[in-house]
Scaffold this motif. Sequence first.
Motif, PDB file in Angstrom:
ATOM      1  N   ALA B 112      20.420  36.010  40.656  1.00 49.21           N
ATOM      2  CA  ALA B 112      19.854  34.838  41.342  1.00 49.21           C
ATOM      3  C   ALA B 112      18.440  34.562  40.849  1.00 49.21           C
ATOM      4  N   ALA B 113      17.653  35.622  40.697  1.00 49.98           N
ATOM      5  CA  ALA B 113      16.293  35.432  40.206  1.00 49.98           C
ATOM      6  C   ALA B 113      16.311  34.877  38.790  1.00 49.98           C
ATOM      7  N   ALA B 114      17.247  35.381  37.983  1.00 49.41           N
ATOM      8  CA  ALA B 114      17.334  34.892  36.604  1.00 49.41           C
ATOM      9  C   ALA B 114      17.682  33.410  36.583  1.00 49.41           C
ATOM     10  N   VAL B 115      18.616  33.019  37.449  1.00 51.27           N
ATOM     11  CA  VAL B 115      18.987  31.604  37.500  1.00 51.27           C
ATOM     12  C   VAL B 115      17.805  30.770  37.966  1.00 51.27           C
ATOM     13  N   ALA B 116      17.090  31.279  38.962  1.00 47.72           N
ATOM     14  CA  ALA B 116      15.961  30.514  39.477  1.00 47.72           C
ATOM     15  C   ALA B 116      14.840  30.403  38.453  1.00 47.72           C
ATOM     16  N   LEU B 117      14.749  31.386  37.570  1.00 42.88           N
ATOM     17  CA  LEU B 117      13.635  31.410  36.627  1.00 42.88           C
ATOM     18  C   LEU B 117      14.068  31.075  35.214  1.00 42.88           C
ATOM     19  N   PHE B 192      13.971  44.151  36.759  1.00 43.69           N
ATOM     20  CA  PHE B 192      14.544  44.608  35.500  1.00 43.69           C
ATOM     21  C   PHE B 192      15.848  43.872  35.218  1.00 43.69           C
ATOM     22  N   ASN B 193      16.716  43.803  36.231  1.00 46.36           N
ATOM     23  CA  ASN B 193      17.977  43.091  36.055  1.00 46.36           C
ATOM     24  C   ASN B 193      17.735  41.612  35.781  1.00 46.36           C
ATOM     25  N   ALA B 194      16.749  41.041  36.489  1.00 43.34           N
ATOM     26  CA  ALA B 194      16.458  39.622  36.286  1.00 43.34           C
ATOM     27  C   ALA B 194      16.056  39.360  34.849  1.00 43.34           C
ATOM     28  N   LEU B 195      15.251  40.249  34.313  1.00 46.39           N
ATOM     29  CA  LEU B 195      14.785  40.073  32.937  1.00 46.39           C
ATOM     30  C   LEU B 195      15.970  40.035  31.973  1.00 46.39           C
ATOM     31  N   VAL B 196      16.874  40.964  32.149  1.00 42.39           N
ATOM     32  CA  VAL B 196      18.006  41.046  31.226  1.00 42.39           C
ATOM     33  C   VAL B 196      18.957  39.873  31.418  1.00 42.39           C
ATOM     34  N   PHE B 197      19.265  39.578  32.681  1.00 46.33           N
ATOM     35  CA  PHE B 197      20.150  38.443  32.948  1.00 46.33           C
ATOM     36  C   PHE B 197      19.561  37.152  32.394  1.00 46.33           C
ATOM     37  N   ARG B 198      18.284  36.971  32.612  1.00 48.90           N
ATOM     38  CA  ARG B 198      17.646  35.730  32.177  1.00 48.90           C
ATOM     39  C   ARG B 198      17.753  35.563  30.677  1.00 48.90           C
ATOM     40  N   ALA B 199      17.531  36.676  29.980  1.00 47.80           N
ATOM     41  CA  ALA B 199      17.645  36.601  28.531  1.00 47.80           C
ATOM     42  C   ALA B 199      19.040  36.151  28.121  1.00 47.80           C
ATOM     43  N   LEU B 214      29.284  16.071  30.964  1.00 47.87           N
ATOM     44  CA  LEU B 214      30.279  15.027  30.734  1.00 47.87           C
ATOM     45  C   LEU B 214      31.422  15.155  31.723  1.00 47.87           C
ATOM     46  N   ASP B 215      31.765  16.401  32.053  1.00 52.87           N
ATOM     47  CA  ASP B 215      32.843  16.599  33.014  1.00 52.87           C
ATOM     48  C   ASP B 215      32.385  16.354  34.433  1.00 52.87           C
ATOM     49  N   GLY B 216      31.087  16.090  34.619  1.00 47.54           N
ATOM     50  CA  GLY B 216      30.595  15.803  35.954  1.00 47.54           C
ATOM     51  C   GLY B 216      30.412  17.046  36.805  1.00 47.54           C
ATOM     52  N   ALA B 217      30.002  18.126  36.188  1.00 55.81           N
ATOM     53  CA  ALA B 217      29.856  19.361  36.959  1.00 55.81           C
ATOM     54  C   ALA B 217      28.569  19.344  37.776  1.00 55.81           C
ATOM     55  N   SER B 218      28.654  19.887  38.984  1.00 56.43           N
ATOM     56  CA  SER B 218      27.463  19.986  39.834  1.00 56.43           C
ATOM     57  C   SER B 218      26.680  21.232  39.426  1.00 56.43           C
ATOM     58  N   PRO B 219      25.439  21.362  39.922  1.00 58.55           N
ATOM     59  CA  PRO B 219      24.662  22.560  39.578  1.00 58.55           C
ATOM     60  C   PRO B 219      25.391  23.854  39.938  1.00 58.55           C
ATOM     61  N   TRP B 220      26.032  23.850  41.112  1.00 58.44           N
ATOM     62  CA  TRP B 220      26.741  25.075  41.506  1.00 58.44           C
ATOM     63  C   TRP B 220      27.855  25.422  40.542  1.00 58.44           C
ATOM     64  N   GLN B 221      28.561  24.384  40.106  1.00 58.59           N
ATOM     65  CA  GLN B 221      29.640  24.665  39.181  1.00 58.59           C
ATOM     66  C   GLN B 221      29.101  25.157  37.854  1.00 58.59           C
ATOM     67  N   GLU B 222      27.949  24.602  37.488  1.00 54.86           N
ATOM     68  CA  GLU B 222      27.323  25.086  36.259  1.00 54.86           C
ATOM     69  C   GLU B 222      27.046  26.572  36.378  1.00 54.86           C
ATOM     70  N   ILE B 223      26.466  26.926  37.507  1.00 54.71           N
ATOM     71  CA  ILE B 223      26.125  28.329  37.686  1.00 54.71           C
ATOM     72  C   ILE B 223      27.378  29.184  37.639  1.00 54.71           C
TER      73      ILE B 223
END
Lengths: 432, 313, 306
Positions: B112-117, B192-199, B214-223
């Motif tokens: 979650a932190a990686a996605v937020a950052l 530590f996990n955030a750093l790796v995930f973010r990368a 193009l497929d019209g995906a929402s942010p949640w679906q992207e995630i």
Amino acid sequence: MAFTAEPHQPGRRRRRPRLRLALVAGAVAATAGLILSGCSGSGGSSTAGGSNTLTVWHYFSDPNQVKVMTDFAALFEKDNAGVTVKNVYVPYDQMDQKLIASAGAKTGPDVVVFNGADASNLALSGTLAPMDSQWSSFADKGQFPSSVIHKLNGKTYAVQGYVNLLGLWYNKDILDAAGVTPPTTLDQLDSAMAKVKAAGKSGITLSGLPNSQGEWQAYPWLTAAGFDLAKPSTSALTAGFSRVAGWVDKGYLSKESTTWDQTVPFQKFAAGDVAFAENGNWQIGTAKSTAKFHYGVVPLPLGSKGKVYLGGEGEGIGAFSKNKDLAWKYLQATYYSSKGQLIALKDSGTIPARADTAADSAVTGDPLIKPFAESVSKMGANYPGTKVPPASVANQQLAGGQAWSSVLGGSQSPSAAAAAYKQQLDQLLSAK
Amino acid sequence: MTTAQRSHHRTARPGSSPAPLARRRRRSLDARLLYVLPAAAVLAVLAAFPLVQLVRMSVSAVTSATLSTNWAFVGLSNFVKSWQQGDTPAALLNTLVFVVIVTALGLVGGFAAAVALRANTKASAILLGLMVFVWALPPVVNGSVWKFLLGDNGLFNSVFHLFGASSFPFLYDTRFALLSVALVNSWAIIPFNALVFRAAILGIPEEVYEAAQLDGASPWQEIRHIMMAAVRPTTLVLAVLTIVYAFRSFDFIYVMTYGGPGKATNTLPFLGYLQAFVRYDFGLGSSTAIIAVLFVIVLAVVYARSVRKEELD
Amino acid sequence: MTSMQPGLGAAAAEPTPGGSVRRASPRRSSTRRRSTHRRTPIAVLSRVLLFVIYGVPVLWILLTSLKNPGDVLSDKATFFFTPTLDAYANVFQSGGLFEALAQSFLIAAGTTILTLLVAIPAGYGLARVGGRITTICLALLIVLQMVPQTANVIPLFQIFGNWGLLDSTFGVILADTALLIPFAVLLMRPFFRAVPEALEEASAIDGASTWRTFRSIVLPVARNGVATAATLVFLLSWGEFLYAVNFLLMPGKYPLSALLAQQVSAFGINWPGLMALAVLTSIPILVLFACTYRLLREGLTLGAVK
């Protein structure tokens, strides 16, 4: 097309490997330098560097207590020309392990200043040298009560030069405001805390950690209810636990005490919102520098049966010391001498173990020291309890602390904790 | 040695029959295995020997008195004794609860932190830097800070008091103490996990997002569909490292609760410490440590197997 | 949706005409499109939340380092108190700060160098060699990390005693190295795996030895991973304290991490002193982190893949 590792330019090819070579050489040189610098420290300095250096291991980091060590070093060096005393600090939690580990490698300090309660374990692990011959020829040995001499299997391994024990610190301003005087009996303590609580302040702070610190703080209240390590009784244990559990229920004592060692309770007391603290003479310096109110000490109001452990550091000679004679000379001149004990008293508020020194005006004339000194003679008890076999001491202290902590935290009822502790004591006391 | 082997293939032409290539690969396999030797040598002396001693101690009667002498072999009686005293089952349960919480929160929080950052902005970088700085602080500092924050007069309880509620016993109630320490431990490992995930997330090519748009995906679906899929291989490594970290965790418990109140926060590592260094029964303490090692062996085998399987694809 | 294998593209080497090998620039276009989703309330909220839960403890550390010991536990003085630099002054006055700093640096640098010296080849070997032996080695590396550090002290004390390495900085370096090798190998292995085999094969075809290939081709491509591992090993050995405290026997040899432990005594925790020292100890870490942050950020991409 063939890939090449390096472009075919003669000049470049020569430069790149050279750079790499330089880097590798640099790393090797750095490592070699580290090895050399590192090795310069070894080779004999792990114990005494010669017959003129005395290594003393201790765990003090409080400035007042460190001052005792430096004063002792100065005292001994002054009277013994050519001798250097090296005080080596070891973190408290690591002291026993480091001593044991070094004994395993057949090395160690000349003098050890350690937690007196660990004497039997340290002796069992072969980290301390017996000092019977030195002690028996010591002229002043009669000045020391037997409760401060630590023996194992009949051999003397350590003696305490001073004693630390518990007393009842009180906040005079809070007591005055609630119309209470310092208590002399347990019932008076209960009613005093009730009045203080009604006036909006906390009753008492103490340590409820599930380890030897908790057991050390529990012992006075348990013995006051009739508990005796020589012959443990469940009913006495239950009564003792119940009284203190009652304090928690009535709100005089916080459950959070199960997370406090002995310093946080005193710091909370010194911050000014608590009427009483079950704490020790070693806090005199802290009180002076931190408390902004009038305070005093009385002996713990334990009644006729209550006892207080005589704690404090024990001093001994390292088993693998190369300078045992010099080590004994040091101990005689500092911890076991009247002069040294008075220095310790002045610097850090410890109570002299010697009878003659305890009668000194420095002790009897100080209103903070006097109650502690009185407690030594009136209700002092060996620490650890003499009836506990040396190999079981650590287990006994841990079991006691865990029972105490579970009562304070409410995870066990007083009677359940008492039964559990008694059961373990039966096993431990009969073991060999 | 390698040069000699090489020269005999120098004459082979690229693109010729696969046999020389395979032979060379096998030979270079052996050669490159020697690269492991220095590490193996250091570990054999300095790490394997203590491990062997640990195993030996766990099946011997070793106390402070007998540490320097010969150890009497007692088979499994250390394990049995610890089990019968009730210490091991309780510690095992506490450890498993602890590991589950720290792993779950560490991985989910890290993701979650990686996605937020995930943005490549300065603000994100600073925030991530703050988090990693906190991770690098010694546990005695982090543990002490949280011990204060969770205390009766700490930040949280002060806020509760403002609303008229009474103090919440974060660290001294048997039900909540373990949870509180586990939460703090998760907090400490999330950076530590955030750093790796973010990368891993930052490596997702632009085209994937464009296609999703193009497929019209929402942010949640992207995630869910892009980022989570992208970090799946990462999650395996981090899961293993986090589980090992949680299994070994000792310092936070030591600083915050010392295994208490009572024995509520005794985990396997803490119990082992108590047995070996407070009760001076080294045999008992070693047996507890070995139990933890056995659990992790299972994990290690699972990891090693799955990594090999993925790489062979 | 497609499942991507990111990271492989991020730092993989691309051949360019002219024969030399260069890294492709990473993440060229990822920044542009995220902006639409960055400003959603949840995104902002989560960033604020992170800032709070990681910033408040740091703030608390700073505040405590500026307090008088009496103010630390008093209910009234949590936020409003007279700040004092006494704690910092004490740290400098009690001496030994700079010696400890030098020792910390010596131990951390020495450990990093030694660990890399053995772990880099090992990571490469385990990356390229397959089969059962690799599986066993990987499992062993994980298991070794599970041995409690305290369980290592007594056996290592005996070994160092026999070798005369007690009370020597090199002994501590050796002990830390043994401790961190498994971590470093496990961390660097994926980076070596990500180096395309084609590059190595090409180099071999040209007649380079395995060692030469390793040195000239593989290492440069995997240097992010090496830098990452180096930074992490440095940070971990900087903070390591158990071995330092046990294997060093004379005053003046303790690193900063042991000085920190000195604030926690049998008789109390010197809260302002502990926090002040924590702040001071962290400054070198911050400097290092600032220098290597970029490498860390990029480098960990590859490690994430496998």
